[in-house]
Design a protein around this motif. Structure first.
Motif, PDB file in Angstrom:
ATOM      1  N   ARG A  20       0.857  -1.192   0.000  1.00  0.00           N
ATOM      2  CA  ARG A  20       0.000   0.000   0.000  1.00  0.00           C
ATOM      3  C   ARG A  20       0.888   1.236   0.000  1.00  0.00           C
ATOM      4  O   ARG A  20       1.706   1.419   0.910  1.00  0.00           O
ATOM      5  CB  ARG A  20      -0.891  -0.011   1.245  1.00  0.00           C
ATOM      6  CG  ARG A  20      -1.854   1.155   1.309  1.00  0.00           C
ATOM      7  CD  ARG A  20      -3.010   0.964   0.342  1.00  0.00           C
ATOM      8  NE  ARG A  20      -3.988   2.026   0.463  1.00  0.00           N
ATOM      9  CZ  ARG A  20      -4.189   2.966  -0.466  1.00  0.00           C
ATOM     10  NH1 ARG A  20      -3.479   2.976  -1.579  1.00  0.00           N
ATOM     11  NH2 ARG A  20      -5.102   3.891  -0.289  1.00  0.00           N
ATOM     12  N   LEU A  22       0.880   5.389  -0.036  1.00  0.00           N
ATOM     13  CA  LEU A  22      -0.011   6.505   0.307  1.00  0.00           C
ATOM     14  C   LEU A  22       0.614   7.823  -0.134  1.00  0.00           C
ATOM     15  O   LEU A  22       1.831   7.937  -0.242  1.00  0.00           O
ATOM     16  CB  LEU A  22      -0.248   6.548   1.823  1.00  0.00           C
ATOM     17  CG  LEU A  22      -0.957   5.341   2.412  1.00  0.00           C
ATOM     18  CD1 LEU A  22      -0.884   5.379   3.924  1.00  0.00           C
ATOM     19  CD2 LEU A  22      -2.408   5.269   1.957  1.00  0.00           C
ATOM     20  N   THR A  57      -2.053   1.809   8.878  1.00  0.00           N
ATOM     21  CA  THR A  57      -2.394   1.431   7.501  1.00  0.00           C
ATOM     22  C   THR A  57      -2.795  -0.033   7.452  1.00  0.00           C
ATOM     23  O   THR A  57      -3.780  -0.405   6.795  1.00  0.00           O
ATOM     24  CB  THR A  57      -1.194   1.702   6.564  1.00  0.00           C
ATOM     25  OG1 THR A  57      -0.743   3.034   6.781  1.00  0.00           O
ATOM     26  CG2 THR A  57      -1.575   1.516   5.104  1.00  0.00           C
ATOM     27  N   ASP A  66      -9.659   0.017   3.663  1.00  0.00           N
ATOM     28  CA  ASP A  66      -8.665   0.560   2.743  1.00  0.00           C
ATOM     29  C   ASP A  66      -8.216  -0.561   1.800  1.00  0.00           C
ATOM     30  O   ASP A  66      -7.808  -1.636   2.266  1.00  0.00           O
ATOM     31  CB  ASP A  66      -7.483   1.089   3.573  1.00  0.00           C
ATOM     32  CG  ASP A  66      -6.467   1.800   2.713  1.00  0.00           C
ATOM     33  OD1 ASP A  66      -6.854   2.383   1.679  1.00  0.00           O
ATOM     34  OD2 ASP A  66      -5.271   1.763   3.075  1.00  0.00           O
TER      35      ASP A  66
END
Ligand SMILES: Nc1ncnc2c1ncn2[C@@H]1O[C@H](COP(=O)(O)OP(=O)(O)OP(=O)(O)O)[C@@H](O)[C@H]1O
Length: 263
Positions: A20, A22, A57, A66
């Motif tokens: 992931r 960001l 996260t 997410d």
């Protein structure tokens, strides 16, 4: 069926190969860099690590809130991002999420009781729904308040008028309203004084049982030891250690560093 696994043999909640990134431009950060983790039914796990390690996260990804850029998240053996939206919504209700900043997650129009009432299964959604509850809803809300050590008399108050620890326990009561299979709590005690923190930890402890799993994110190893049987250490977007919480002796360098930094 082995302990901690669902009927089809999969762990209750797991992710694998999760990446992931960001932010954009110069602020682009690889928050998760190939994370795999499996949580069994009823397991209590603490995710620890220094600030910026990727803990929050990861919780967002595990809560199916997410979407990872790569990798899979399985809940009850179902790939949540491959599932149709309707099924994903159902799966999300298997997860109770207690955010770091409880107040900003509440609808400011709601009283503390309405925050919890709206989350009850079958409750009409939205503001009107939360207001329209009868005696059964009020009783269910009072029971959840008591479960987390809150006086049900606080239900008519607006969360903004409650203390930080009380708000956090309203968030735990709301998460419990859906009777989740797993509760995810992100830094539930940060910014609280010792007594308020202890009450929140008591509430999280009381929230487990009934085979419910608990995942707590914390930078505080004392919290990890109080609540969890297993400690997962993150660093720079990766899981670098995964040990039993009662490991008294040798641990890896990351947990050792966190231990030394703990008063
Ligand atoms: N919206 C965003 N834009 C850019 N970078 C972000 C964003 N959100 C988080 N990050 C970065 O991603 C990395 C992981 O952040 P995350 O909040 O998951 O860490 P954490 O371990 O929970 O930290 P803390 O303990 O301080 O809450 C950090 O480097 C952070 O700065």
């Amino acid at each position: 069926m082995s302990a901690g696994r669902t009927r089809n043999g999969a762990p209750l909640l797991s992710c694998s190969g999760v990446e992931r990134t960001l932010g954009a431009g110069r602020r682009r950060t690889a928050a998760l860099r190939g994370v795999g983790l499996a949580i069994g039914a009823g397991e209590a796990v603490a995710v620890v690590g220094r600030s910026g390690a990727g803990k929050s996260t990861l919780v967002g990804v595990l809560a199916a809130l997410d979407r990872p850029d790569r990798g899979t998240v399985l809940l009850d053996g179902t790939d949540v991002w491959a599932a149709p939206e309707r099924r994903r919504r159902e799966l999300r209700r298997r997860v109770g999420w207690v955010p770091q900043d409880a107040l900003s997650s509440f609808d400011p129009r709601f009283t503390a009781g309405e925050v919890v009432a709206e989350a009850l299964p079958g409750a009409p959604r939205g503001f009107r729904g939360a207001r329209s509850g009868g005696a059964a809803v009020a009783a269910a809300v009072a029971e959840l308040f008591e479960r987390v050590g809150l006086d049900p008399g606080l239900a008519p108050r607006r969360p903004v008028t409650l203390s930080g620890g009380e708000r956090q326990r309203v968030a735990i009561a709301r998460a419990l309203a859906v009777r989740p299979a797993v509760l995810l709590a992100d830094e539930a005690t940060s910014g609280l004084d010792t007594l308020a923190a202890r009450r929140v930890l008591d509430a999280l402890e009381a929230a487990t049982g009934e085979g419910r799993a608990l995942v707590v994110v914390t930078h505080d190893l004392r919290v990890a030891h109080r609540l969890a049987r297993r400690i997962v250490v993150m660093d720079e977007g990766r899981i670098v250690e995964d040990v039993a919480a009662d490991t008294a002796g040798a641990v890896g360098p990351h947990l050792d560093r966190l231990r030394r930094a703990t008063p």
